[in-house]
Design an enzyme around this catalytic site. Structure first.
Site, PDB file in Angstrom:
ATOM      1  N   GLU D  57      19.737  34.424   1.969  1.00 49.90           N
ATOM      2  CA  GLU D  57      20.918  33.956   1.171  1.00 49.90           C
ATOM      3  C   GLU D  57      21.568  34.478   0.211  1.00 49.90           C
ATOM      4  O   GLU D  57      22.665  34.592   0.028  1.00 49.90           O
ATOM      5  CB  GLU D  57      20.683  32.413   0.991  1.00 49.90           C
ATOM      6  N   HIS D 126      15.514  19.233   1.156  1.00 45.87           N
ATOM      7  CA  HIS D 126      16.386  19.198   2.148  1.00 45.87           C
ATOM      8  C   HIS D 126      17.286  17.900   2.240  1.00 45.87           C
ATOM      9  O   HIS D 126      17.747  17.756   3.275  1.00 45.87           O
ATOM     10  CB  HIS D 126      15.703  19.369   3.562  1.00 45.87           C
TER      11      HIS D 126
HETATM   12  C1  TPP Z   1      15.612  29.580   2.468  1.00 50.49           C
HETATM   13  C2  TPP Z   1      15.552  29.152   3.625  1.00 50.49           C
HETATM   14  N1  TPP Z   1      16.761  29.484   4.520  1.00 50.49           N
HETATM   15  C3  TPP Z   1      16.911  28.961   5.601  1.00 50.49           C
HETATM   16  C4  TPP Z   1      16.079  27.857   5.963  1.00 50.49           C
HETATM   17  C5  TPP Z   1      16.169  27.041   7.374  1.00 50.49           C
HETATM   18  N2  TPP Z   1      14.988  27.514   8.262  1.00 50.49           N
HETATM   19  C6  TPP Z   1      13.737  26.836   8.367  1.00 50.49           C
HETATM   20  S1  TPP Z   1      12.702  27.593   9.324  1.00 50.49           S
HETATM   21  C7  TPP Z   1      13.821  28.816   9.551  1.00 50.49           C
HETATM   22  C8  TPP Z   1      13.459  29.924  10.274  1.00 50.49           C
HETATM   23  C9  TPP Z   1      11.928  30.453   9.932  1.00 50.49           C
HETATM   24  O1  TPP Z   1      11.731  31.443  10.737  1.00 50.49           O
HETATM   25  P1  TPP Z   1      10.211  32.219  10.637  1.00 50.49           P
HETATM   26  O2  TPP Z   1      10.115  32.559   8.875  1.00 50.49           O
HETATM   27  O3  TPP Z   1      10.235  33.450  11.366  1.00 50.49           O
HETATM   28  O4  TPP Z   1       9.294  31.007  10.690  1.00 50.49           O
HETATM   29  P2  TPP Z   1       8.813  30.098  12.171  1.00 50.49           P
HETATM   30  O5  TPP Z   1       9.965  29.071  12.147  1.00 50.49           O
HETATM   31  O6  TPP Z   1       9.390  31.212  13.156  1.00 50.49           O
HETATM   32  O7  TPP Z   1       7.482  29.755  12.077  1.00 50.49           O
HETATM   33  C10 TPP Z   1      14.926  28.683   9.050  1.00 50.49           C
HETATM   34  C11 TPP Z   1      15.952  29.574   9.088  1.00 50.49           C
HETATM   35  C12 TPP Z   1      15.149  27.552   5.128  1.00 50.49           C
HETATM   36  N3  TPP Z   1      14.166  26.589   5.458  1.00 50.49           N
HETATM   37  N4  TPP Z   1      14.885  28.275   4.022  1.00 50.49           N
END
Ligand code: TPP
Ligand code: TPP
Ligand code: MG
Ligand code: MG
Lengths: 318, 320, 318, 320
Positions: D57, D126
Site C-alpha cells: 500500500e 476490517h
Molecule cells: C495490508 C493488507 N493489504 C491487503 C489485504 C487484503 N488481503 C487479505 S489476504 C490477501 C492476500 C494475501 O496473500 P498471501 O500473503 O500470499 O497469503 P495467502 O492468502 O495466499 O495465504 C490480501 C491482499 C490485507 N489484509 N492487508
C-alpha cells in the site's frame, strides 16, 4: 532427527484435523453460519503441521487471516476455535475476533494478524521478549508469499536478524495473493532468497512434504534456541480452494494448475509414507474416524454455543 | 527541572523499579535521543534494555507490541509525531485493538513517546500535533502533559498502565523548567488540572497551549476578567466532568490547541460540552487553533500557525 | 563512455559549488539565519555530481533531507535554493518548504522528501508516468543507507523492478543514519546486495570517485532508457560533518574515522585527476574563483530577499 | 443501477475522456476489484492503465503521488479503508502537503477510492470508517457519497480535481440501486444535498447513515414530526452553510455517523454549528454514532456498532 513413528501418526492426525475442520467450516460458511469471511487452508496442511511439530508447547506462533490451521497444529481446542469462527461466546476470543483473529495465548498462538505482513514485526517483538526474559522459547511466524512484498516483511526481518531474535519466519508460498500470482507481484523466484538481504539463512522446502517441512523447521528452531537468530523458510505449496470460502478460485487460476496441485495432496502423500513405514491401514482408519468425530463434535459445540450477551460489547477495550 | 529531565527521571525510575520496562527507538541509545530524553539510560541499563533501532518505525512499533503482549513493557520513542504515520497500522490496527479482538486475552502495555509541534521551521511534515488522528480509535490512551511535573507523573502512570498509551511531548515546552518533587508520585489518567480559577470564561488549553492560556489569564485579570484555565492533561480518558462543571459556572468556553482547527481536539470538547451543559452556555464556543494549512518553514508564516497569547485574549474579549 | 574534458571541468565546478554552498549555509546557520535544520552534504559531492552528470536536463531527480547538493548538481539556481533554505519569498518553494524540501520541478528536481525513504515509491511513480507518457526520460532517486531499512525501500524498489520502470536508485552510504552506524542497523555489508531481492542489478561504487559514480550512473541510465528497468547503485562515502549543521558529529563517530575520510576528499582527488589530464592550475583556479563568487552572490541574494507576506499563509493548500 | 455500477461508469468515462487517468491497486485488474468496481476496465484500457499491484500500500500510494505530480491522474483503490493506516505516511505527509510545501509547484491529482464500514463481521481492523483520521489534515479532499447518483458525479469531479481526494465508498450501500441519468454530469464538491425537508429538527447524516436518516424521517412523519435530512456528501470542503441555514430554521441538530462517537465527524459539525448558529439552537446537539469500541465479529455485538433507524428516531424524540 526425524520424528518417531508415534509422532508421525500425531502429525498425520493434525493434518487430517485441519482438512476436516476446514471442510466443515466451508460447509457452515455456505449455510450462512460464519459471520466473516473464512480463508481456508486446504492443500497447505503440511506446512502448519510440519512447523508446529518442531515446536515445544511453550513456544509461540503468530498467524494470519488464514490461521485456523496453525491453531489446530499448535494444539488449540477445535471446539473453541470453531466457536470463535462462528462468533460465539465460548470462542477463543469470546467471538469478538472471528475467523481472522482466532488465537489462543494459553496455547502459544499469540494472535492472528489479518493485515498482511503485520505479524512479522510483532513476531520479532515476541522474540525480543523471549530473549530479555531469558527463556529458551522460539516463535514461528507464518505468512504468505504475497506478504513478502509489504514493508513489514523487510523491516521486521531486518530487525529480527540484527538483534538475533529466536524467530522462524515461515513463508507459505501458495503462488497467489488473492488473485495476483507471485510472478505478477515480484521478479524474484524464491522468496527465501530475500533472506540474504538481512544476512540470515533462507531455505526452500517442498511445502507439501510434511517431513521436509519438519526437518527445515527443526534446524531453524535449533538455530533460534541456540541464539543464532532467525531463519526464513519458504514452503512451496498451493491452496486448493479460493482465497476465501466464498471465492470459487478459478477466475485467476488455470484449472489444470489447480488439478495438478490437487494430485500432490500432502495428506495422501504422508499417508503413503506412513504405510511404507509399517503403520497399518487399520491404525490410520481409526485415526481418521477419531478425527471425523472430533471435528463433528467441535462443530456441534460451536453451533450449540450461545452468542455473547450485549454486556460484552463494552468489555475488553481497556 | 526541565520537562526533558523530568521525563528522563520517570524513565529511569520505572526501569529501576521494573525490569520488564525497556526503551527503544531511533538514536535513543548512544546519542540519548535527539532531544536527550533518554540520555544516560544506555549507560545505566545496558544495550539489552535500551535499544537503538534501524529507521523502521513500523517494525519497532510492531516489535514493541509483540514484546508487550508477551511480558515486557516497552517505551518506544517516535522522533517526530509526524512519523506516527509511518507506523499507523501497528498502532491503530494492532496496539489499539488486540485486547478487544482477542476477547481480553492480550494486554498491550506499550508507551509511545513522541514529540509534537516542533514550533520552529522544521516544516509541514515535521511539525504536526496529530492527536486527533487517534481520538477516533478506541483502545488507545492519549496523554498530553504541559509541565515537567505532569510529564513525570503521567509518564510513570503510562508505563504502569496495561493499555497502549500515546504520550505527546511538546517541543515548545521541553526546556521550560518547573518544580518536580523528590518523592515518588504518579498522576492518574483522566484528571484535568485547573491551572487558574476564574468566573467569566473557561479556557481549555492543550499541550504547549497551556502556558499561553495561563498568560492570557494574567493579562485578562488586568482588565478585570477572570478566566478559568483547564489543562485536561489526558485526552483519552478525557475529564469532561471538570470541564463541564467549570462551564456551568462560567457559561462560556474557549478551546486552545495548535493543530489545524478543522477536526481538532477542540471539536470534541465543544461537542461534549454542548451535549452536557447546553443550558448553561451563554455564548458560542470559540476554538482557537492553527489555521488549516501545513506548517510552513518561513519564520513569519510559521509563527502564524501557533496561537498566541493575544489570540486567546482576543477570543475571550470577543465572547464577553 | 567517459565524459569529455570540458564536461569534467563542469563536474569539478559543480562539486565545488556544493562544497562552498554548504560551507556558506553552515555559516548562516550558525548566525541564526536558517529557520530549520540544515543537513550538509560536505564530503559526498562526488555522488550527486557523478549521477546528475549522467542525466539529461529533462530527466528527474528525487532527493531527501540532505538535498541541497542534488539541486545544485541538477542545475537549480543557487540563489533561489539559498533563498528557500532561508525561508524567503524568492525561494524555490516561496520559503514554505525550507532546506528539507527545497526542489525545483522546472529543473527536474521533483521534490525533496524529508521522511526517510518516502521518495523511493514516489520515484517509482515518476518512472511510471514517464513510461505511460512514452517519453524516454529517467528518474534518479537518492537516499541514505539508513533509508534502506524502511518499508518504502522494499516496497518501492520491488514495484519499480516489477514494472521495469526507468529509475536509478542511488544509495548514498555514508555509514551513519544520524547516530546509528550501518552495522548497528543491519547485518548486510553492501546495501547494493539487496538488489537481488527484487531481481535487479546492484552495483557498489567508490562514492568519492566522481568518474566511477558517473560511469555506474551512465550504465544504469542506459538500461533505464532502454526499458530494462531500475538499477540499485550504492555509493560508499562519508559525511564529514554532523547529521545537521547543529550536530558536531563526534558523539557517535571515532575522530580517526572522520579524519581518515577527510583524507579521501572527493574534490581534491578529482582535482588531481584533472591536472593529470592536462587541465592547468590556472583554469582550475579561475573555476574556483567563479564558484566562490557565485556562492557569495547566492547568499547575498538570499539574505537580501524578503520573507513572504502574510497573504501567502493560506495559498497553495488546494 | 447500483453504486458499484455507477462508480464503474464514472471510472470508464473518465478513462475514455482523459488518457492520463489510470487505475491501480490490489486485485483491480484481472479480478476487477474484490467488490467488482473496476470490472471490465482491464479489458477496455489494458494493463498499462489498469494495474494490479503487489501488497504494498505504501508503495503504490507513493507511486500514485509520483505519477500525479508528473502528469498522470491516478485512481488508487485501497481495498479496506483500514489499510489507509498502511499508507498514512504517503497520504498525510506527501499527497496532502506537497503542493503547499513546494510553494505551489506541484499538484497531486490522486484519487484514493476505499471501502468503509464493512458492516458484516469482518472485525475491528476490517470495518473502520476512518474519515476523521484525515479531517485534521489540510490539503486533502474528503468525499463520502451515499447514492449511486452522487457516487458517479462526485467520483468524476474527484478525478478532475487537482487536489488529492479520499473517496470513501460505503460497503453497506454498494448494492443499493438508484437512478443515474444517461447524460454526463458531475457534482461539485462542497454542496450538501437536502434529502428531506423538515421544520422540527436537522439531521446531518454521513455515508451509509443517510438512508437510515431518510427512513427515520419517514417514521417520524407518521408521528407528525418533520426532520430535515442533510447529506453533506463531501466532508472537506464541508457545506456548513447549508447545515447552518437549516439549523436556523429547525433550531435542533442531530448528527449520524457509524464511526465511534469520540472524535468523530459529528464533533466537527457540532462545533461549527455552535460557532455559527448558537443563538438559534434550542436544544443540545445529539451525536448518534457507533460506541467507542473496535467492531466485534460476533453478529449480535457487531450489529450494535452500526446506528439503526430506531436510534435516530429516539434521538429526535429525546430532543423534542
Ligand atoms: C495490508 C493488507 N493489504 C491487503 C489485504 C487484503 N488481503 C487479505 S489476504 C490477501 C492476500 C494475501 O496473500 P498471501 O500473503 O500470499 O497469503 P495467502 O492468502 O495466499 O495465504 C490480501 C491482499 C490485507 N489484509 N492487508
Ligand atoms: C521515517 C523517518 N524516521 C526518522 C527520521 C529522522 N531522520 C532524519 S534523517 C535520519 C537519518 C537518515 O540516515 P540515512 O538514510 O543514512 O541518510 P543520511 O542522513 O546519512 O544522508 C533520520 C533518522 C525521518 N526523517 N523519517
Ligand atoms: Mg499466497
Ligand atoms: Mg547515512
Amino acid at each position: 532427527m526425524a520424528p518417531s513413528l508415534d509422532e508421525m501418526i500425531q502429525m498425520y492426525r493434525k493434518m487430517l484435523e485441519i482438512r476436516r475442520f476446514e471442510e466443515a467450516i466451508a460447509d457452515l460458511y455456505h449455510r450462512g453460519e460464519v459471520p466473516s469471511s473464512a480463508h481456508l487452508y486446504i492443500g497447505q496442511e503440511a506446512v502448519a503441521v510440519g512447523v508446529c511439530s518442531a515446536l515445544r508447547r511453550d513456544d509461540y506462533v503468530l498467524t494470519t487471516h488464514r490461521g485456523h490451521a496453525h491453531n489446530i497444529a499448535k494444539g488449540v481446542s477445535m471446539r473453541r476455535l470453531a466457536a470463535e469462527i462462528l462468533g460465539k461466546a465460548t470462542g477463543l476470543c469470546k467471538g469478538k475476533g472471528g475467523s481472522m483473529r482466532a488465537s489462543s495465548l494459553a496455547d502459544g498462538v499469540v494472535y492472528a494478524c489479518p493485515i498482511v505482513g503485520s505479524n512479522i514485526p510483532i513476531a520479532a517483538g515476541v522474540g525480543l521478549s523471549i530473549k530479555l526474559r531469558g527463556t529458551d522459547q522460539v516463535v514461528a511466524c507464518f505468512f504468505g508469499e504475497g506478504a513478502s512484498n509489504i514493508g513489514d516483511f523487510h523491516e521486521g526481518i531486518n530487525l529480527a536478524a540484527l538483534w538475533r531474535l529466536p524467530v522462524l519466519y515461515v513463508c507459505e508460498n501458495n503462488l497467489y495473493a488473492l488473485s495476483v500470482s507471485q510472478r505478477r507481484s515480484t521478479l524474484v523466484e524464491d522468496i527465501a532468497s530475500r533472506a540474504s538481504a538481512y544476512g540470515i539463512p533462507g531455505v526452500v522446502v517442498d511445502g507439501n512434504d510434511v517431513l521436509a517441512v519438519y526437518e527445515a523447521a527443526r534446524r531453524a528452531v535449533e538455530d533460534a534456541r541456540g541464539g543464532r537468530g532467525p531463519t526464513l523458510i519458504e514452503c512451496k505449496t498451493y491452496r486448493w480452494l479460493g482465497h476465501h470460502a466464498g471465492d470459487p478460485g478459478f477466475a485467476y487460476r488455470p484449472k489444470e494448475e489447480v488439478e495438478a496441485w490437487r494430485e500432490r495432496c500432502p495428506i495422501k502423500r504422508f499417508r503413503r509414507v506412513l504405510l511404507s513405514r509399517g503403520v497399518t491401514e487399520e491404525e490410520l482408519a481409526s485415526v481418521e474416524e477419531e478425527v471425523e468425530e472430533a471435528v463433528r463434535d467441535a462443530m456441534d459445540f460451536a453451533l450449540e454455543s450461545p452468542y455473547p450477551g450485549p454486556e460484552e460489547l463494552l468489555r475488553d477495550v481497556y | 527541572m526541565s520537562m526533558v529531565e523530568a521525563l528522563r527521571e520517570a524513565l529511569a525510575e520505572e526501569m529501576r523499579r521494573d525490569s520488564s520496562v525497556i526503551v527503544m527507538g531511533e538514536d535513543v541509545g548512544v546519542l540519548g535521543g535527539i532531544y536527550r530524553v533518554t540520555q544516560g539510560l544506555l549507560e545505566e541499563f545496558g544495550p539489552e534494555r535500551v535499544r537503538d533501532t534501524p529507521i523502521s518505525e513500523e517494525a519497532f512499533m510492531g516489535a514493541a507490541i509483540g514484546a508487550a503482549v508477551t511480558g515486557l513493557r516497552p517505551v518506544v520513542e517516535i522522533m517526530y509525531a509526524d512519523f506516527l504515520a509511518n507506523c499507523m497500522n501497528q498502532i491503530v490496527n494492532f496496539a489499539a485493538k488486540m485486547r478487544y479482538c482477542s476477547g481480553g486475552q492480550l494486554r498491550v502495555p506499550v508507551v509511545v513517546r513522541t514529540m509534537v509541534g516542533h514550533g520552529r521551521g522544521h516544516g509541514g511534515d515535521h511539525s504536526q500535533v496529530p492527536m486527533t488522528w487517534f481520538m477516533n480509535i478506541p483502545g488507545l490512551r492519549l496523554v498530553a502533559p504541559s509541565t515537567p511535573y505532569d510529564a513525570k507523573g503521567l509518564l510513570k502512570t503510562a508505563i504502569r498502565d496495561d493499555s497502549p498509551v500515546l504520550f505527546f511531548e511538546p517541543h515548545l515546552l521541553y526546556r521550560v523548567r518547573g518544580p518536580v518533587p523528590e518523592e515518588e508520585y504518579t498522576i492518574p489518567f483522566g484528571r484535568a488540572d485547573i491551572k487558574r480559577r476564574g468566573e467569566d470564561v473557561t479556557i481549555v488549553a492543550v499541550s504547549a497551549m497551556v502556558p499561553r492560556a495561563v498568560e492570557a489569564h494574567e493579562r485578562l485579570r488586568e482588565e478585570g476578567i477572570t478566566a478559568e484555565v483547564i489543562d485536561p492533561r489526558t485526552l483519552n480518558p478525557l475529564d469532561i466532568e471538570t470541564i463541564v462543571e467549570s462551564v456551568k459556572r462560567t457559561n462560556r468556553l474557549i478551546t486552545v490547541e495548535y493543530s489545524p482547527k478543522t477536526g481538532g481536539v477542540g471539536a470534541e470538547i465543544a461537542a461534549l460540552v454542548v451535549e452536557r451543559a447546553f443550558d448553561y452556555l451563554d455564548a458560542p464556543i470559540i476554538r482557537v487553533a492553527a489555521p488549516d494549512v501545513p506548517v510552513p518553514v518561513s519564520p513569519p508564516l510559521g509563527r502564524m500557525t501557533v496561537p498566541t497569547v493575544e489570540e486567546i485574549v482576543e477570543a475571550v474579549e470577543a465572547l464577553l
